[in-house]
Design a protein around this motif. Structure first.
Motif, mmCIF file in Angstrom:
data_model
loop_
_atom_site.group_PDB
_atom_site.id
_atom_site.type_symbol
_atom_site.label_atom_id
_atom_site.label_comp_id
_atom_site.label_asym_id
_atom_site.label_seq_id
_atom_site.Cartn_x
_atom_site.Cartn_y
_atom_site.Cartn_z
ATOM 1 N N CYS A 268 0.834 -1.278 -0.001
ATOM 2 C CA CYS A 268 0.017 0.045 -0.096
ATOM 3 C C CYS A 268 0.858 1.325 0.071
ATOM 4 C CB CYS A 268 -0.938 -0.056 1.270
ATOM 5 S SG CYS A 268 -1.850 1.410 1.292
ATOM 6 N N ILE A 269 0.778 2.160 -0.909
ATOM 7 C CA ILE A 269 1.553 3.314 -0.995
ATOM 8 C C ILE A 269 0.815 4.482 -0.286
ATOM 9 C CG2 ILE A 269 2.764 2.481 -3.217
ATOM 10 C CD1 ILE A 269 0.947 4.493 -4.799
ATOM 11 N N ASP A 270 -0.350 4.232 0.182
ATOM 12 C CA ASP A 270 -1.040 5.347 1.213
ATOM 13 C C ASP A 270 -1.402 6.363 0.212
ATOM 14 O OD1 ASP A 270 -2.153 5.947 3.386
ATOM 15 O OD2 ASP A 270 -0.375 6.980 4.227
ATOM 16 N N ALA A 273 -6.414 6.284 -2.930
ATOM 17 C CA ALA A 273 -7.540 6.337 -3.984
ATOM 18 C C ALA A 273 -8.635 5.567 -3.490
ATOM 19 C CB ALA A 273 -6.646 5.855 -5.185
ATOM 20 N N CYS A 274 -8.262 4.690 -2.922
ATOM 21 C CA CYS A 274 -9.620 3.682 -2.493
ATOM 22 C C CYS A 274 -10.508 4.396 -1.480
ATOM 23 C CB CYS A 274 -8.903 2.670 -1.707
ATOM 24 S SG CYS A 274 -7.882 2.857 -0.287
ATOM 25 N N VAL A 275 -9.961 5.462 -0.745
ATOM 26 C CA VAL A 275 -11.076 6.191 0.162
ATOM 27 C C VAL A 275 -11.625 7.337 -0.843
ATOM 28 C CG1 VAL A 275 -11.077 7.563 2.352
ATOM 29 C CG2 VAL A 275 -9.134 5.726 1.752
ATOM 30 N N ILE A 284 -11.401 1.469 3.804
ATOM 31 C CA ILE A 284 -11.515 0.018 3.828
ATOM 32 C C ILE A 284 -10.160 -0.593 4.691
ATOM 33 C CG2 ILE A 284 -10.452 -0.643 1.669
ATOM 34 C CD1 ILE A 284 -13.496 -2.370 3.085
ATOM 35 N N ARG A 285 -9.084 0.145 4.357
ATOM 36 C CA ARG A 285 -7.818 -0.501 4.964
ATOM 37 C C ARG A 285 -8.114 -0.473 6.726
ATOM 38 N NH1 ARG A 285 -3.872 3.943 3.008
ATOM 39 N NH2 ARG A 285 -5.623 5.294 3.837
ATOM 40 N N GLU A 286 -9.275 0.218 7.279
ATOM 41 C CA GLU A 286 -9.489 0.116 8.548
ATOM 42 C C GLU A 286 -10.378 -1.037 9.048
ATOM 43 O OE1 GLU A 286 -7.782 2.122 10.505
ATOM 44 O OE2 GLU A 286 -7.369 3.299 8.741
ATOM 45 N N ALA A 301 -10.036 1.045 -7.889
ATOM 46 C CA ALA A 301 -8.869 2.230 -7.541
ATOM 47 C C ALA A 301 -7.723 1.559 -7.483
ATOM 48 C CB ALA A 301 -9.819 2.991 -6.641
ATOM 49 N N CYS A 302 -7.683 0.762 -6.329
ATOM 50 C CA CYS A 302 -6.239 0.285 -5.786
ATOM 51 C C CYS A 302 -5.575 -0.634 -7.094
ATOM 52 C CB CYS A 302 -6.671 -0.720 -4.810
ATOM 53 S SG CYS A 302 -4.911 -0.896 -3.956
ATOM 54 N N ASP A 303 -6.508 -1.330 -7.855
ATOM 55 C CA ASP A 303 -5.889 -2.371 -8.935
ATOM 56 C C ASP A 303 -5.231 -1.372 -9.950
ATOM 57 O OD1 ASP A 303 -6.568 -4.484 -7.893
ATOM 58 O OD2 ASP A 303 -8.123 -4.899 -9.383
ATOM 59 N N VAL A 305 -3.869 1.713 -9.206
ATOM 60 C CA VAL A 305 -2.701 2.109 -8.481
ATOM 61 C C VAL A 305 -1.802 1.121 -8.684
ATOM 62 C CG1 VAL A 305 -2.050 2.914 -6.482
ATOM 63 C CG2 VAL A 305 -4.017 3.739 -7.175
ATOM 64 N N MET A 306 -2.039 -0.196 -8.374
ATOM 65 C CA MET A 306 -0.920 -1.142 -8.338
ATOM 66 C C MET A 306 -0.152 -1.475 -9.839
ATOM 67 S SD MET A 306 -0.523 -2.357 -5.187
ATOM 68 C CE MET A 306 -0.965 -0.925 -4.760
ATOM 69 N N LYS A 307 -1.109 -1.108 -10.920
ATOM 70 C CA LYS A 307 -0.632 -1.406 -12.294
ATOM 71 C C LYS A 307 0.187 -0.180 -12.261
ATOM 72 C CE LYS A 307 -2.763 -2.316 -16.468
ATOM 73 N NZ LYS A 307 -4.120 -1.899 -17.255
ATOM 74 N N LEU A 315 -4.498 -6.103 -4.082
ATOM 75 C CA LEU A 315 -4.531 -5.551 -2.644
ATOM 76 C C LEU A 315 -5.693 -5.392 -1.883
ATOM 77 C CD1 LEU A 315 -2.211 -4.747 -0.421
ATOM 78 C CD2 LEU A 315 -2.274 -2.708 -1.546
ATOM 79 N N ILE A 316 -6.623 -4.848 -2.699
ATOM 80 C CA ILE A 316 -8.077 -4.942 -2.086
ATOM 81 C C ILE A 316 -8.862 -5.842 -2.963
ATOM 82 C CG2 ILE A 316 -10.056 -3.521 -1.566
ATOM 83 C CD1 ILE A 316 -8.387 -1.179 -1.417
ATOM 84 N N GLY A 317 -9.546 -6.725 -2.371
ATOM 85 C CA GLY A 317 -10.325 -7.704 -3.161
ATOM 86 C C GLY A 317 -11.320 -8.217 -2.332
#
Ligand code: SF4
Ligand code: SF4
Length: 484
Positions: A268-270, A273-275, A284-286, A301-303, A305-307, A315-317
Motif C-alpha cells: 500500500c502506497i497510502d 485512491a481507495c478512500v 477499507i484499510r481500517e 481504484a487500488c488495482d 494504482v497497483m498497475k 491488494l483490495i479484493g
C-alpha cells in the motif's frame, strides 16, 4: 476507563453533522459491472410499463400491470386474482431467501450493486460529476464563493436531478394503469389526484434520498446492514484489504528508502485512491465497516494504482474473514462457496420455485365460492320440504365467455336447484360468465317433504364448463329443522 456513549470508536460524535462526501470517478471491471447493472435495472423500471401484451379484446394490453380497480395483477402471460395472492407471498419469500443466499456467498452484494438506493445514488453521482466535474473540481467549487457560473452549474444539476426524480415517480404510477393513457392524462391535468400524489411523493423521496441523504440512508435508516451482519459467517466474501500484503504502508519514495535500509515495506502506497472513490467515504484499510456497502469500487481504484506502480493487483479484493485469519497465520487462503448454509438456501429456492411453477402451470381457470343465507337459515315449504338460499360467485379466469352448469351433491334424491334469472338445462342452472370476470347469482336449493334430513347436511356445489368439462367446487351445508 470512562466511555463516552456519544462518541464513536473513531472519536467522532454520533451527533456531528454528516461530512459531505466527494467520491472520485473510477474505472475498472467492477465499475463496468455496476454501470451494466444500473442500465439494466433502471431500463427495466422505466420502460417495462410500455411493453404491450395481447390478452384479447376485453383485457388490458399492458404486459406488467397492477389493476387496482379490477383487483388483478398481470405479468406477461400470468394473471393473478385476489384469491391467488399467495403467489406474491411466495415471490417475497423467494426474494428473501435469494437475499440470504447472496449474503452467504458475497456479503452485501445486494447493497453494492442492486439496492435501489445504491442505483439511484450512483445515477445522481454520475450527473453531479458530469455537471460539476470530478472530486477535486467539486471540492474547489463548493469552497469557492457563489458566482454566476457556480449558480448555473448547481441549478442545472438540481434540475436534472429533479427530472430524474419526477421520471421515477412517473414510471411508478404507470404500473397501475394503461401507461400511454396515464401519461396523456397526467400532462393534460385529467389524471386522478392519487396519480399526482404518488408522483409527488416519489419525486420527493428520490430527490432527497439519492441527492442529499445518500450514504446516510445505509448508515442510519436501512435495517439490512444490521440483519446482514447477524446472518453472515466467516466464509462469506467481503471487500477486504490484504493487511498482510499492504502493511506497513508508505509512499513509493519512502518505500524505496526503507527497502534500501532493509526494512519491511508493504504494497500500500497510502495514496488514498481507495478512500477517494468510496461512495460512503469509508477507508477499507481500517477493516470491514457498517458504512461499506461492498460496491467494490475501491478494488478498481487500488488495482489501477497497483498497475501504475508495477505491483500485483488484488491488494483490495473480495475475500473472507477466514482467509484474513489464515493469512495472519501464514496459511494459504481457502474458499468454500458450497457449504451447508448456501446449499440449504439454494435448495429452498429450488423447492419453493418448483412448487410455485407447478402451482402456476396447474392453476384452475374457474372457481366458485358459496355464501349461505344467514337469515333465515332455511324455509319450510307447504309440501313439507325445506328450502335453503345461497349467494354463489362463479369465477371465469379465461379471456372468453363461458357457460357453467351448476349442481350440488350430498342431498337426498329429488332435490331441485335453481338460480334466479338463470336458464336451466336438464334440471341444472347454466350460468353465463363473461371473459375474465366473476358473476354472482342467487341460488335456491329445495329438498322435497318426506326426506329424512339432519339439522345440517354437508353439501358440495359444483360448476362444470359445458364446453370443455373443467370443474370447480365449494363446500357448504344444507340446513333443516332439527329432527324431533
Ligand atoms: S469501502 Fe470499497 S467496497 Fe466499501 S463502500 Fe467504499 S468503495 Fe465500496
Ligand atoms: S488505493 Fe491501494 S495503495 Fe492506495 S491507499 Fe488504497 S489500498 Fe493503499
Amino acid at each position: 476507563m470512562r466511555v463516552d456513549e456519544n462518541v464513536t470508536a473513531g472519536g467522532d460524535s454520533y451527533y456531528a453533522a454528516a461530512r459531505k462526501n466527494y467520491p472520485a470517478a473510477v474505472s475498472g471491471r467492477l465499475r463496468t459491472i455496476k454501470w451494466s447493472v444500473l442500465i439494466i435495472t433502471l431500463g427495466i423500471y422505466y420502460f417495462l410499463p410500455f411493453i404491450r401484451w395481447d390478452r384479447g379484446p376485453d383485457a388490458p394490453g399492458q404486459a406488467v400491470l397492477i389493476d387496482m380497480a379490477g383487483r388483478k395483477a398481470y405479468f406477461f402471460g400470468i394473471e393473478i386474482w385476489p384469491q391467488e395472492v399467495y403467489y406474491l407471498t411466495g415471490l417475497l419469500v423467494l426474494a428473501s431467501i435469494a437475499l440470504f443466499l447472496m449474503n452467504a456467498v458475497a456479503g452485501r452484494i445486494w447493497c453494492g450493486y442492486l439496492c435501489p438506493q445504491t442505483v439511484w445514488t450512483d445515477l445522481y453521482f454520475a450527473v453531479e460529476r458530469w455537471i460539476e466535474g470530478d472530486r477535486r473540481d467539486r471540492i474547489l467549487m463548493d469552497r469557492a464563493p457563489m458566482s454566476a457560473g457556480k449558480l448555473a452549474r448547481k441549478a442545472v444539476k438540481h434540475l436534472i436531478w429533479l427530472l430524474i426524480a419526477v421520471g421515477t415517480g412517473g414510471a411508478w404510477v404507470l404500473y397501475f394503469g394503461d401507461a400511454p393513457t396515464i401519461i396523456k392524462d397526467t400532462f393534460t391535468g385529467n389524471a386522478a389526484p392519487i396519480v399526482y400524489i404518488w408522483i409527488g411523493l416519489l419525486t420527493f423521496t428520490t430527490y432527497s434520498l439519492a441527492g442529499f441523504m445518500r450514504e446516510q440512508v445505509c448508515l442510519y435508516m436501512c435495517p439490512w446492514p444490521r440483519i446482514q451482519a447477524a446472518l453472515t459467517d466467516e466464509w462469506a466474501l467481503n471487500v477486504t484489504y490484504r493487511t498482510d500484503r499492504g502493511e506497513p504502508r508508505m509512499s513509493v519514495r519512502t518505500g524505496q528508502r526503507a527497502k534500501a535500509a532493509g526494512a519491511a515495506v508493504g504494497d500500500c502506497i497510502d495514496c488514498k485512491a481507495c478512500v477517494q472513490v468510496c461512495p460512503t467515504g469509508v477507508d477499507i484499510r481500517e477493516g470491514l465497516q457498517l458504512g461499506c456497502i461492498q460496491c467494490g469500487l475501491c478494488i478498481d481504484a487500488c488495482d489501477t494504482v497497483m498497475k501504475k506502480v508495477g505491483r500485483e493487483p488484488g491488494l483490495i479484493g473480495y475475500d473472507t474473514d477466514m482467509n484474513i485469519a489464515r493469512r495472519a497465520e501464514g496459511k494459504p487462503p481457502i474458499y468454500r462457496i458450497v457449504r451447508p448454509r448456501t446449499v440449504l438456501y439454494a435448495a429452498l429456492i429450488v423447492i419453493i420455485g418448483a412448487v410455485m411453477a407447478y402451482a402456476l402451470a396447474n392453476r384452475a381457470f374457474q372457481g366458485v365460492s358459496v355464501l349461505h343465507d344467514r337469515n333465515p337459515l332455511y324455509v319450510g315449504l307447504s309440501d313439507g320440504g325445506v328450502r335453503n338460499g345461497y349467494t354463489v360467485r362463479l369465477i371465469n379466469k379465461r379471456q372468453e365467455a363461458r357457460h357453467f352448469a351448476l349442481t350440488v351433491s350430498g342431498l337426498p334424491a329429488g332435490f331441485a336447484i335453481e338460480a334466479q334469472g338463470v336458464p336451466s338445462a336438464a334440471g341444472k342452472p347454466v350460468v353465463d360468465v363473461p371473459a375474465d370476470t366473476t358473476r354472482e347469482v342467487r341460488v335456491l336449493v329445495m329438498v322435497p317433504g318426506g326426506a329424512a334430513l339432519p339439522a345440517s347436511t354437508p353439501i358440495e356445489f359444483y360448476i362444470v364448463d359445458t364446453d370443455n368439462g373443467e370443474k370447480a367446487s365449494a363446500s357448504d351445508f344444507f340446513r333443516a329443522p332439527p329432527p324431533n
